[in-house]
Design an enzyme around this catalytic site. Sequence first.
Site, PDB file in Angstrom:
ATOM      1  N   ASP A 289      -2.991  60.517  38.580  1.00 13.06           N
ATOM      2  CA  ASP A 289      -3.094  61.611  37.605  1.00 13.06           C
ATOM      3  C   ASP A 289      -2.504  62.864  38.227  1.00 13.06           C
ATOM      4  O   ASP A 289      -1.679  62.789  39.143  1.00 13.06           O
ATOM      5  CB  ASP A 289      -4.566  61.818  37.245  1.00 13.06           C
TER       6      ASP A 289
ATOM      7  N   ASP B  65     -13.739  63.194  41.987  1.00  5.82           N
ATOM      8  CA  ASP B  65     -15.002  63.945  41.878  1.00  5.82           C
ATOM      9  C   ASP B  65     -14.990  65.121  42.855  1.00  5.82           C
ATOM     10  O   ASP B  65     -15.476  66.213  42.553  1.00  5.82           O
ATOM     11  CB  ASP B  65     -16.213  63.037  42.161  1.00  5.82           C
TER      12      ASP B  65
ATOM     13  N   ASP C  13     -10.500  56.606  44.900  1.00  4.52           N
ATOM     14  CA  ASP C  13      -9.979  57.464  43.826  1.00  4.52           C
ATOM     15  C   ASP C  13     -11.112  58.274  43.205  1.00  4.52           C
ATOM     16  O   ASP C  13     -11.021  59.503  43.056  1.00  4.52           O
ATOM     17  CB  ASP C  13      -9.312  56.602  42.754  1.00  4.52           C
TER      18      ASP C  13
ATOM     19  N   PHE D 134      -5.580  55.903  40.493  1.00  2.00           N
ATOM     20  CA  PHE D 134      -5.042  56.243  39.182  1.00  2.00           C
ATOM     21  C   PHE D 134      -4.235  57.542  39.321  1.00  2.00           C
ATOM     22  O   PHE D 134      -4.807  58.602  39.536  1.00  2.00           O
ATOM     23  CB  PHE D 134      -6.191  56.426  38.198  1.00  2.00           C
TER      24      PHE D 134
ATOM     25  N   HIS E 203     -23.157  59.547  35.396  1.00  3.62           N
ATOM     26  CA  HIS E 203     -22.786  60.753  34.644  1.00  3.62           C
ATOM     27  C   HIS E 203     -23.335  60.663  33.229  1.00  3.62           C
ATOM     28  O   HIS E 203     -23.098  59.694  32.517  1.00  3.62           O
ATOM     29  CB  HIS E 203     -21.257  60.928  34.614  1.00  3.62           C
TER      30      HIS E 203
HETATM   31  N1  LIG Z   1      -7.395  59.593  39.319  1.00  2.00           N
HETATM   32  C1  LIG Z   1      -8.332  59.803  38.400  1.00  2.00           C
HETATM   33  N2  LIG Z   1      -8.004  60.525  37.304  1.00  2.00           N
HETATM   34  C2  LIG Z   1      -8.986  60.734  36.399  1.00  2.00           C
HETATM   35  C3  LIG Z   1     -10.293  60.238  36.531  1.00  2.00           C
HETATM   36  C4  LIG Z   1     -11.005  60.667  35.385  1.00  2.00           C
HETATM   37  C5  LIG Z   1     -12.447  60.471  35.065  1.00  2.00           C
HETATM   38  N3  LIG Z   1     -13.012  59.267  35.597  1.00  2.00           N
HETATM   39  C6  LIG Z   1     -14.441  59.216  35.606  1.00  2.00           C
HETATM   40  C7  LIG Z   1     -14.902  57.830  35.622  1.00  2.00           C
HETATM   41  C8  LIG Z   1     -15.342  57.474  36.828  1.00  2.00           C
HETATM   42  C9  LIG Z   1     -15.224  58.573  37.775  1.00  2.00           C
HETATM   43  O1  LIG Z   1     -16.387  58.697  38.550  1.00  2.00           O
HETATM   44  C10 LIG Z   1     -15.017  59.788  36.883  1.00  2.00           C
HETATM   45  O2  LIG Z   1     -16.257  60.362  36.605  1.00  2.00           O
HETATM   46  C11 LIG Z   1     -10.116  61.408  34.603  1.00  2.00           C
HETATM   47  N4  LIG Z   1      -8.927  61.437  35.253  1.00  2.00           N
HETATM   48  C12 LIG Z   1      -7.712  62.199  34.918  1.00  2.00           C
HETATM   49  O3  LIG Z   1      -7.903  63.514  35.477  1.00  2.00           O
HETATM   50  C13 LIG Z   1      -7.211  64.475  34.662  1.00  2.00           C
HETATM   51  C14 LIG Z   1      -8.230  65.463  34.121  1.00  2.00           C
HETATM   52  O4  LIG Z   1      -8.968  65.995  35.211  1.00  2.00           O
HETATM   53  P1  LIG Z   1     -10.004  67.222  34.901  1.00  2.00           P
HETATM   54  O5  LIG Z   1      -9.118  68.410  34.521  1.00  2.00           O
HETATM   55  O6  LIG Z   1     -10.751  67.408  36.221  1.00  2.00           O
HETATM   56  O7  LIG Z   1     -10.876  66.786  33.753  1.00  2.00           O
HETATM   57  C15 LIG Z   1      -6.544  63.672  33.535  1.00  2.00           C
HETATM   58  O8  LIG Z   1      -5.256  63.267  33.952  1.00  2.00           O
HETATM   59  C16 LIG Z   1      -7.447  62.443  33.458  1.00  2.00           C
HETATM   60  O9  LIG Z   1      -6.776  61.334  32.892  1.00  2.00           O
HETATM   61  C17 LIG Z   1     -10.614  59.470  37.691  1.00  2.00           C
HETATM   62  O10 LIG Z   1     -11.746  58.965  37.904  1.00  2.00           O
HETATM   63  N5  LIG Z   1      -9.587  59.297  38.589  1.00  2.00           N
END
Ligand SMILES: Nc1nc2c(c(CN[C@H]3C=C[C@H](O)[C@@H]3O)cn2[C@@H]2O[C@H](COP(=O)(O)O)[C@@H](O)[C@H]2O)c(=O)[nH]1
Length: 361
Positions: free
Chosen positions: A260, A339, A334, A258, A73
């Site tokens: 979220d 994604d 995750d 994670f 990215h």
């Molecule tokens: N479970 C989980 N939650 C994640 C991520 C990421 C970003 N990770 C990057 C790094 C490696 C990966 O390939 C991703 O490119 C952000 N979040 C959470 O999402 C929410 C925002 O979402 P949206 O409104 O769509 O931007 C917010 O709570 C944020 O903390 C993840 O990977 N997993």
Amino acid sequence: MVVKLNQVLGLHTTLSTLRHLEMNILTPKQSGEFISKFAKNVFILPDGIKKLANEVAEGIKNKQICIDGFSQHELHPQKADESSVDWIFFVDTLNFCFWSANENTKWEVIWNGKTHTGYFALCASVRRALQDGIPVTDPKFYSQVTSAELDHILRSDNPNAKVPLLEDRVTCLHQVGKILMEKYMGSFVMCLKECNNSAQNLLQLIVQEFPCFRDEADFQGHRVAIYKRAQILIGDIWACFRGEGLGHFSDIDTITMFADYRVPQVLVHYGVLKYSDELMELLKSDKLLENGSENEVEIRGCSIQAVDLVADEARKLLKSQGHSDLIVSSILIDHFLWDYRRKHAAMLELIPFHKTMSIFY
Ligand SMILES: Nc1nc2c(c(CN[C@H]3C=C[C@H](O)[C@@H]3O)cn2[C@@H]2O[C@H](COP(=O)(O)O)[C@@H](O)[C@H]2O)c(=O)[nH]1
């Protein structure tokens, strides 16, 4: 009802989880198992587990699901070096609560002619600040950043929007920045070097040293740990370094997904999670769920358990197909799910996400 811990869980403990036992805090993996056993409004469906595990196994075989996603990215750090560690630490200190009440109050940041929202808006604002000569990822700077400065750094290019919880973000940065300056020579790299390549040791260090990462709750008489930002911090460093050097962790597969507010939407979409009618109605009403409330803990805890079950099932599938060499981790699942939600945002919008004003996710 107080449930005897050893009746419920096979206690897999390593030295680093003893703190959990001393203070009776379940690890995230144990928390997922425990919460899903006693959840009243969130259910894990075996057919959904099998369906998603099949797709994950295929994705791992054809390399659609792999560690490279992070660095591919454009907004993520491209070099696996010490400055990237402090970039990731800064971003994951603020990596929470980007949702907005409605479409036109979405926080947006434009970078390279592209409008970013949510997590990637945060990444874009870091790029913008660094390009403007602001040392935003340096603990020396952010341990004393003012609200006005952070407001400027995170400013939205959508005039109707502001990044939520600005004061909380300032408080988090002051807290962690001060600790890094006083105890870790002004860099999170020193924390990494103390964990001798154990993800669980690093997880313990993070939640021990940095209170704003202590994402825990009380559930059915036990203290459960979700640790979403603490674990995503480890996962992002691992992914950025492709599991090598500073990003090498011998026990990375003990890190859970994670929890979220986005991945549960995808788990419901895949028929892995199901909400009771009552909970679904509550989510559709857009009412805030309080952090630590029973429904919120059930959604997050069952998400952890569901992804671990998918990982186990995918490992079994790959083994049966003669691919036991292929690594399956909850982190990679995750990332795939998270994604996926972004790729299919319009479709996933039909499934409500739980809204919580929390510094934890
Ligand atoms: N479970 C989980 N939650 C994640 C991520 C990421 C970003 N990770 C990057 C790094 C490696 C990966 O390939 C991703 O490119 C952000 N979040 C959470 O999402 C929410 C925002 O979402 P949206 O409104 O769509 O931007 C917010 O709570 C944020 O903390 C993840 O990977 N997993």
